[in-house]
Write an enzyme that holds these catalytic residues in place. Structure first.
Site, PDB file in Angstrom:
ATOM      1  N   ARG A  83       0.829  -1.215   0.000  1.00  0.00           N
ATOM      2  CA  ARG A  83       0.000   0.000   0.000  1.00  0.00           C
ATOM      3  C   ARG A  83       0.863   1.264   0.000  1.00  0.00           C
ATOM      4  O   ARG A  83       0.507   2.247  -0.653  1.00  0.00           O
ATOM      5  CB  ARG A  83      -0.920   0.002   1.215  1.00  0.00           C
ATOM      6  CG  ARG A  83      -2.066  -0.972   1.031  1.00  0.00           C
ATOM      7  CD  ARG A  83      -3.260  -0.521   1.838  1.00  0.00           C
ATOM      8  NE  ARG A  83      -4.431  -1.272   1.478  1.00  0.00           N
ATOM      9  CZ  ARG A  83      -5.199  -1.935   2.329  1.00  0.00           C
ATOM     10  NH1 ARG A  83      -4.923  -1.923   3.607  1.00  0.00           N
ATOM     11  NH2 ARG A  83      -6.255  -2.582   1.898  1.00  0.00           N
ATOM     12  N   LYS A 134     -20.733 -15.519   1.042  1.00  0.00           N
ATOM     13  CA  LYS A 134     -22.171 -15.380   1.259  1.00  0.00           C
ATOM     14  C   LYS A 134     -22.865 -14.553   0.191  1.00  0.00           C
ATOM     15  O   LYS A 134     -22.383 -13.492  -0.190  1.00  0.00           O
ATOM     16  CB  LYS A 134     -22.395 -14.687   2.599  1.00  0.00           C
ATOM     17  CG  LYS A 134     -22.040 -15.538   3.791  1.00  0.00           C
ATOM     18  CD  LYS A 134     -22.178 -14.739   5.068  1.00  0.00           C
ATOM     19  CE  LYS A 134     -23.643 -14.585   5.461  1.00  0.00           C
ATOM     20  NZ  LYS A 134     -23.831 -13.510   6.448  1.00  0.00           N
ATOM     21  N   GLY A 166     -13.667  -3.087  -0.839  1.00  0.00           N
ATOM     22  CA  GLY A 166     -14.976  -2.464  -0.600  1.00  0.00           C
ATOM     23  C   GLY A 166     -15.215  -1.308  -1.548  1.00  0.00           C
ATOM     24  O   GLY A 166     -16.310  -1.159  -2.115  1.00  0.00           O
TER      25      GLY A 166
HETATM   26  P1  AMP Z   1     -15.605 -13.682   0.424  1.00  0.00           P
HETATM   27  O1  AMP Z   1     -14.922 -12.817   1.442  1.00  0.00           O
HETATM   28  O2  AMP Z   1     -17.077 -13.570   0.424  1.00  0.00           O
HETATM   29  O3  AMP Z   1     -14.997 -13.525  -0.956  1.00  0.00           O
HETATM   30  O4  AMP Z   1     -15.361 -15.177   0.894  1.00  0.00           O
HETATM   31  C1  AMP Z   1     -14.106 -15.759   0.868  1.00  0.00           C
HETATM   32  C2  AMP Z   1     -14.078 -16.920   1.797  1.00  0.00           C
HETATM   33  O5  AMP Z   1     -15.034 -17.875   1.408  1.00  0.00           O
HETATM   34  C3  AMP Z   1     -12.725 -17.587   1.770  1.00  0.00           C
HETATM   35  O6  AMP Z   1     -12.230 -17.622   3.083  1.00  0.00           O
HETATM   36  C4  AMP Z   1     -13.033 -18.976   1.236  1.00  0.00           C
HETATM   37  O7  AMP Z   1     -12.262 -19.981   1.842  1.00  0.00           O
HETATM   38  C5  AMP Z   1     -14.479 -19.158   1.617  1.00  0.00           C
HETATM   39  N1  AMP Z   1     -15.121 -20.172   0.779  1.00  0.00           N
HETATM   40  C6  AMP Z   1     -15.256 -20.154  -0.555  1.00  0.00           C
HETATM   41  N2  AMP Z   1     -15.874 -21.272  -0.977  1.00  0.00           N
HETATM   42  C7  AMP Z   1     -16.142 -22.019   0.113  1.00  0.00           C
HETATM   43  C8  AMP Z   1     -16.775 -23.274   0.330  1.00  0.00           C
HETATM   44  N3  AMP Z   1     -17.240 -24.004  -0.691  1.00  0.00           N
HETATM   45  N4  AMP Z   1     -16.886 -23.713   1.598  1.00  0.00           N
HETATM   46  C9  AMP Z   1     -16.400 -22.988   2.626  1.00  0.00           C
HETATM   47  N5  AMP Z   1     -15.792 -21.782   2.491  1.00  0.00           N
HETATM   48  C10 AMP Z   1     -15.657 -21.314   1.245  1.00  0.00           C
END
Ligand code: AMP
Length: 395
Positions: A39, A202, A374
């Site tokens: 950064r 999510k 973000g």
């Molecule tokens: P995000 O911050 O929403 O992009 O989520 C990323 C996180 O989701 C990472 O820590 C991944 O390990 C987790 N993740 C992605 N796919 C899966 C899955 N099938 N099962 C559990 N965790 C997951």
């Protein structure tokens, strides 16, 4: 009014107050050692440009960590001052606080050309966008520069309120310019076919960006835990994969939106009994009871590759599986590889996909990797950011 950038402004003999994002990770043992200087390094072109253009003073400001409006020595900008002094090969004076009474005299001295204000978030007024605090920060410069893209989605005193006192004397830095130009390629005129690859945790976290992107893209490829609420809504079983009721409702809403034909979902999986358990390739869509999907399978990868191959614009956010464990990282790293071989404009935005691309060693091959997770998602969603709008139109 057009947004002015740093290369259009005359800094000769001017005092400059500039906001950067020096929010670097520090070692967890309290030794105040920076573990990743990216950064700060990305701020150097703007800092050097201002100095080389003859500015009489450069007052730098940033936040670090989440001190929640109180002085907390764990979040001092001292390591940043030391690092800047070493890479710029000059003195960098760190103030005791951003409102220290000694700053006025420092500004009148011929020496001490570079001043770094202590962590802005030691003051609750920063995140509260307090006008008196903003005015005080504004008073340290004749010109205000914002190069903190990663915090420009926040209406804080140093990214937003300050512009009220620099209406005709503000501009964006090089990093901000680069980010906005890259994101505009997606927001304004993406060359078709435009393919979005959305993964991660999510649906609820990304619902707005999914809805926004679905109106722009030709195809949306979904992977990671994000896929299971969609599969379940379509009547497939997902075993014990991550999938909650809120996400199911949101997935249903998206699938009923009339744009569901653009969405591609996994047709096979890498599953296990539990996170960190032994991997097993499942050559069908339905995941049995007691098993959880932790990565997309080989057939899905080949289907996704076909959908990505002719793309001319690609946006990727979110890993395709639980990639922190190498046993479930193939889907994510293969997508990084497919993108590295594509000739499309490829923008990677968002924390985990950025770290996946960095881990894969293919970061150099991408068109643009956004520094602000973000901020970049909000820019795509809204087509603007408060900090950038303020530079353009004032507040
Ligand atoms: P995000 O911050 O929403 O992009 O989520 C990323 C996180 O989701 C990472 O820590 C991944 O390990 C987790 N993740 C992605 N796919 C899966 C899955 N099938 N099962 C559990 N965790 C997951």
């Amino acid at each position: 009014m057009a947004l002015q950038f740093i290369d259009q402004v005359d800094f000769k003999d001017k005092k400059v107050i500039a906001r950067f994002d020096f929010n670097v990770p520090l070692r967890k043992d309290g030794s105040l050692e920076i573990t990743d200087t990216t950064r700060i390094d990305r701020s150097l072109p703007s800092i050097k440009h201002i100095l080389e253009s003859g500015a009489s003073k450069l007052v730098l400001m940033s936040h670090l960590g989440r001190p929640k409006g109180k002085v907390d020595p764990r979040f001092t900008l001292e390591p940043v001052a030391n690092y800047l002094a070493s890479v710029l090969d000059t003195d960098v004076t760190l103030t005791e606080s951003a409102t220290d009474s000694g700053i006025k005299s420092l500004l009148s001295l011929k020496s001490n050309k570079i001043i770094l204000l202590q962590n802005l978030r030691f003051h609750p007024e920063e995140e509260g966008n307090d006008p008196t605090f903003a005015k005080r920060l504004a008073s340290y410069g004749d010109i205000y520069v914002n190069d903190a893209f990663g915090t420009s989605h926040r209406k804080h005193a140093s990214t937003y309120g300050i512009v009220a006192y620099h209406k005709n004397s503000c501009c964006g830095g090089f990093l901000l310019k680069k980010e906005i130009e890259a994101l505009n390629k997606l927001v304004e005129s993406p060359s078709p076919p435009f393919v979005a690859i959305i993964g991660g945790g999510k649906v609820s976290d990304k619902i707005k960006i999914i809805e926004q992107l679905l109106s722009k893209v030709d195809r949306m490829i979904i992977g990671g835990a994000m896929a299971y609420p969609f599969l379940k809504t379509k009547g497939f079983t997902v075993g014990s994969s991550l999938c909650n009721d809120e996400d199911l409702n949101l997935a249903k809403k998206i699938l009923n939106s009339g744009r569901a034909n653009k969405i591609y979902l996994p047709v096979d999986h890498v599953i296990s009994n539990k996170i960190g358990g032994d991997p097993e390739v499942l050559k069908e869509i339905d995941i049995p009871e007691g098993k959880m999907g932790l990565d997309i399978g080989p057939e899905t990868l080949s289907l996704y590759k076909d959908q990505i191959n002719d793309a001319r614009t690609i946006f990727w956010n979110g890993p395709m599986g639980y990639f922190e464990d190498p046993q479930f990282a193939d889907g994510t790293f293969e997508i990084a590889k497919i993108l590295s071989e594509s000739s499309a404009f490829r923008l990677i935005g968002g924390g985990d996909s950025v770290s996946a691309v960095n881990k894969s060693g293919l970061a150099e091959k991408m068109s643009h990797i956004s520094t602000g997770g973000g901020a970049s998602l909000e820019y795509i969603e809204m087509g603007q950011l408060p900090g950038v709008q303020a530079l353009k139109f004032g507040i």
